[in-house]
Structures are given as structure tokens and as C-alpha cells.
Design a protein around this motif. Structure first.
Motif, short mmCIF file in Angstrom:
data_model
loop_
_atom_site.label_atom_id
_atom_site.label_comp_id
_atom_site.label_asym_id
_atom_site.label_seq_id
_atom_site.Cartn_x
_atom_site.Cartn_y
_atom_site.Cartn_z
N SER A 1 0.83 -1.20 0.00
CA SER A 1 0.00 0.00 0.00
C SER A 1 0.87 1.25 0.00
CB SER A 1 -0.90 0.01 1.24
OG SER A 1 -1.56 1.26 1.37
N LEU A 2 0.35 2.30 -0.63
CA LEU A 2 1.04 3.59 -0.56
C LEU A 2 1.15 4.09 0.87
CD1 LEU A 2 -0.17 5.82 -3.53
CD2 LEU A 2 1.87 4.41 -3.36
N ARG A 3 0.29 3.62 1.74
CA ARG A 3 0.38 4.03 3.16
C ARG A 3 1.72 3.62 3.76
NH1 ARG A 3 -3.16 6.54 5.82
NH2 ARG A 3 -2.28 5.87 7.81
N ASP A 4 2.35 2.58 3.22
CA ASP A 4 3.67 2.17 3.71
C ASP A 4 4.74 3.18 3.35
OD1 ASP A 4 2.42 -0.10 4.62
OD2 ASP A 4 3.11 -1.38 2.97
N ARG A 5 4.47 4.07 2.38
CA ARG A 5 5.43 5.06 1.94
C ARG A 5 5.22 6.42 2.61
NH1 ARG A 5 5.71 4.37 -4.69
NH2 ARG A 5 5.68 2.08 -4.77
N LEU A 6 4.17 6.57 3.39
CA LEU A 6 3.84 7.89 3.92
C LEU A 6 4.90 8.39 4.89
CD1 LEU A 6 0.00 7.63 4.66
CD2 LEU A 6 1.14 8.54 2.63
N PRO A 7 5.27 9.66 4.79
CA PRO A 7 6.14 10.25 5.82
C PRO A 7 5.35 10.41 7.11
CG PRO A 7 5.38 11.94 4.30
CD PRO A 7 4.91 10.62 3.74
N GLY A 8 6.07 10.71 8.17
CA GLY A 8 5.45 10.72 9.49
C GLY A 8 4.24 11.63 9.62
N ASP A 9 4.30 12.83 9.03
CA ASP A 9 3.19 13.76 9.21
C ASP A 9 1.92 13.26 8.52
OD1 ASP A 9 4.44 14.24 6.69
OD2 ASP A 9 3.46 16.19 6.56
N LEU A 10 2.06 12.60 7.37
CA LEU A 10 0.88 12.06 6.70
C LEU A 10 0.39 10.79 7.39
CD1 LEU A 10 1.57 12.52 2.87
CD2 LEU A 10 0.15 13.91 4.39
N ARG A 11 1.32 10.00 7.89
CA ARG A 11 0.94 8.75 8.54
C ARG A 11 0.11 9.01 9.79
NH1 ARG A 11 3.18 3.74 7.85
NH2 ARG A 11 4.90 4.64 6.68
N SER A 12 0.33 10.16 10.42
CA SER A 12 -0.38 10.47 11.67
C SER A 12 -1.75 11.09 11.42
CB SER A 12 0.45 11.44 12.51
OG SER A 12 0.63 12.69 11.86
N THR A 13 -2.10 11.38 10.16
CA THR A 13 -3.42 11.95 9.87
C THR A 13 -4.39 10.85 9.50
OG1 THR A 13 -2.92 12.26 7.51
CG2 THR A 13 -2.35 14.07 9.02
N PRO A 14 -5.70 11.03 9.81
CA PRO A 14 -6.69 10.03 9.40
C PRO A 14 -6.68 9.88 7.88
CG PRO A 14 -7.63 11.57 10.99
CD PRO A 14 -6.30 12.13 10.59
N PRO A 15 -6.74 8.66 7.36
CA PRO A 15 -6.63 8.47 5.91
C PRO A 15 -7.86 8.90 5.13
CG PRO A 15 -7.06 6.38 7.00
CD PRO A 15 -6.81 7.39 8.09
N GLY A 16 -8.99 9.09 5.81
CA GLY A 16 -10.24 9.37 5.12
C GLY A 16 -11.19 8.20 5.32
N LEU A 17 -12.44 8.38 4.93
CA LEU A 17 -13.46 7.38 5.15
C LEU A 17 -13.43 6.31 4.08
CD1 LEU A 17 -16.47 9.66 6.17
CD2 LEU A 17 -14.96 8.34 7.68
N ASP A 18 -13.52 5.05 4.51
CA ASP A 18 -13.64 3.94 3.57
C ASP A 18 -15.09 3.46 3.55
OD1 ASP A 18 -11.25 3.52 2.26
OD2 ASP A 18 -10.38 2.41 3.92
N ASP A 19 -15.45 2.86 2.44
CA ASP A 19 -16.81 2.37 2.25
C ASP A 19 -16.69 1.02 1.55
OD1 ASP A 19 -19.40 1.82 1.31
OD2 ASP A 19 -19.89 3.94 1.14
N ASP A 20 -17.40 0.01 2.08
CA ASP A 20 -17.33 -1.32 1.48
C ASP A 20 -17.80 -1.33 0.04
OD1 ASP A 20 -16.36 -2.36 3.82
OD2 ASP A 20 -18.31 -3.02 4.57
N ARG A 21 -18.63 -0.33 -0.34
CA ARG A 21 -19.12 -0.26 -1.72
C ARG A 21 -18.10 0.38 -2.65
NH1 ARG A 21 -24.24 3.24 -0.34
NH2 ARG A 21 -22.52 4.25 0.80
N MET A 22 -17.03 0.92 -2.09
CA MET A 22 -16.03 1.64 -2.87
C MET A 22 -14.76 0.80 -2.94
SD MET A 22 -15.25 4.46 -4.46
CE MET A 22 -13.95 5.67 -4.80
N PRO A 23 -14.39 0.32 -4.13
CA PRO A 23 -13.22 -0.56 -4.21
C PRO A 23 -11.90 0.15 -3.92
CG PRO A 23 -14.07 -0.08 -6.41
CD PRO A 23 -15.07 0.47 -5.43
#
Length: 201
Positions: free
Chosen positions: A89-111
Motif C-alpha cells: 500500500s502507498l500508506r507504507d510510503r507515507l512520511p510521518g506527518d501524513l501517517r499520523s493523519t486520518p486516511p479518510g473514510l472507507d466504504d465497502d461499496r467503494m473498491p
């Protein structure tokens, strides 16, 4: 409206540092009349409520249903081909400041799954046997002074098969999917008050 890749590349988005091994496939703009610099989260909420797959045009829904059916038959979308297995996942590449922010809302209907969300940009990703795809949404000032939504689609094809797949679906994206998505997301902005009321319930 389709834009040149420079419309994405020239803006100092955070996504650039995370996707140097990806290629910008498409850049698209969506009109949001009257929008201001602080309305990005409002637009995202409207898109979640009024811009989902179930509200897309019949041709778009047919194409997506056909794609998922073919993918199921050929095993394109098995977990082993997805995020965290075939690709990291791109989340594995996030720098510290981005990693500490909520990623946003996920939805099971959204792939596409959330990677990060900021005041003016948000990123989601999807991977399968054909491609690792990143959808970047940005909020920028348009030519008339109103802010508008920009979408960039970045891809990393899975070998020759992935490149052939992207070439095969390109006409359908430009002739059916993107025009329908434009109408849907621009309508979501116009009807955003109804989306806000829905989110408050």
C-alpha cells in the motif's frame, strides 16, 4: 473536462513524492460553481452521498458490472492480487506527518481504499492482477476564481498484460465512464445541501 498531465504535475501535491514509479494516465476537472478554498471536505461528503456507483449512468454501471464479472471469472481481483499482497500500500510510503493523519473514510461499496486526506487533496488506491491504480483528488482555484475538483489517475501496470488491459479500456473510459462521472460529481456539488442533511442524520 480532460486536462493535460502538466495540470497535475505542475501542482505541488504531496502525492508526487509517493508515486515516482507511477505514470499519470488521466487528469480531469469537475466544475463546482461558487466553491471556495475551504469546501473540499464538503465536496468529498457530497460525492460519498450522491456520487456513488449506484447513481452512475446505466452504461457505466453495465461496464463496471461486466468488469467485475470478468475479473471474478479470471481471478483478477483475488486478495492475493491486491493491496498488501501483490503490491504494498502507498500508506507504507507515507512520511510521518501524513501517517499520523486520518486516511479518510472507507466504504465497502467503494473498491478504492483511502491512503490519506488533507485540506486540499485526498488519495485512494486499488490493486488487482492488471494494475496498481491511484486516484488523487485535488482542490484548486479555477480560471474564474471559483475552486474546482481535479482528479488524476496514476497507474503502475502489471507487466505487458496490464499495459494491454489499460489500452483496451481507454476508449470506454473516455467515451462513457469519465463523461458520466463528470455529470454525476458536478450534480453532487449542486445538490450538496441534501448530502449535508443526509450526513447529519
Amino acid at each position: 473536462m480532460k486536462l493535460p498531465t502538466s495540470a497535475h504535475a505542475s501542482h505541488p501535491w504531496r502525492i508526487h513524492d509517493l508515486t515516482r514509479d507511477f505514470t499519470v494516465e488521466d487528469v480531469w476537472s469537475f466544475r463546482t460553481p461558487g466553491a471556495g478554498p475551504d469546501d473540499f471536505t464538503l465536496m468529498l461528503a457530497a460525492m460519498r452521498t450522491l456520487g456513488g456507483l449506484a447513481r452512475q449512468s446505466l452504461p457505466s454501471r453495465f461496464l463496471f458490472a461486466l468488469r467485475w464479472r470478468i475479473g471474478a471469472l479470471l481471478g483478477w481481483d483475488k486478495p492475493a492480487a491486491g493491496i498488501g499482497q501483490r503490491v504494498a500500500s502507498l500508506r507504507d510510503r507515507l512520511p510521518g506527518d501524513l501517517r499520523s493523519t486520518p486516511p479518510g473514510l472507507d466504504d465497502d461499496r467503494m473498491p478504492l481504499k483511502a491512503v490519506y486526506q488533507l485540506d486540499t487533496e485526498a488519495t485512494r488506491e486499488l490493486a488487482n492482477k492488471t494494475v496498481h491504480t491511484v486516484m488523487h483528488l485535488g482542490w484548486v482555484a479555477g480560471a474564474n476564481g471559483d475552486y474546482e475538483l481535479r482528479m488524476a489517475v496514476l497507474v503502475k501496470p502489471n507487466g505487458l498484460f496490464g499495459r494491454l488491459y489499460l489500452a483496451a479500456i481507454a476508449p470506454f473510459r473516455y467515451l462513457i465512464v469519465y463523461p458520466a462521472l463528470t455529470r454525476q460529481w458536478e450534480r453532487a456539488w449542486r445538490e450538496r445541501d441534501r448530502a449535508a442533511e443526509h450526513n447529519e442524520l
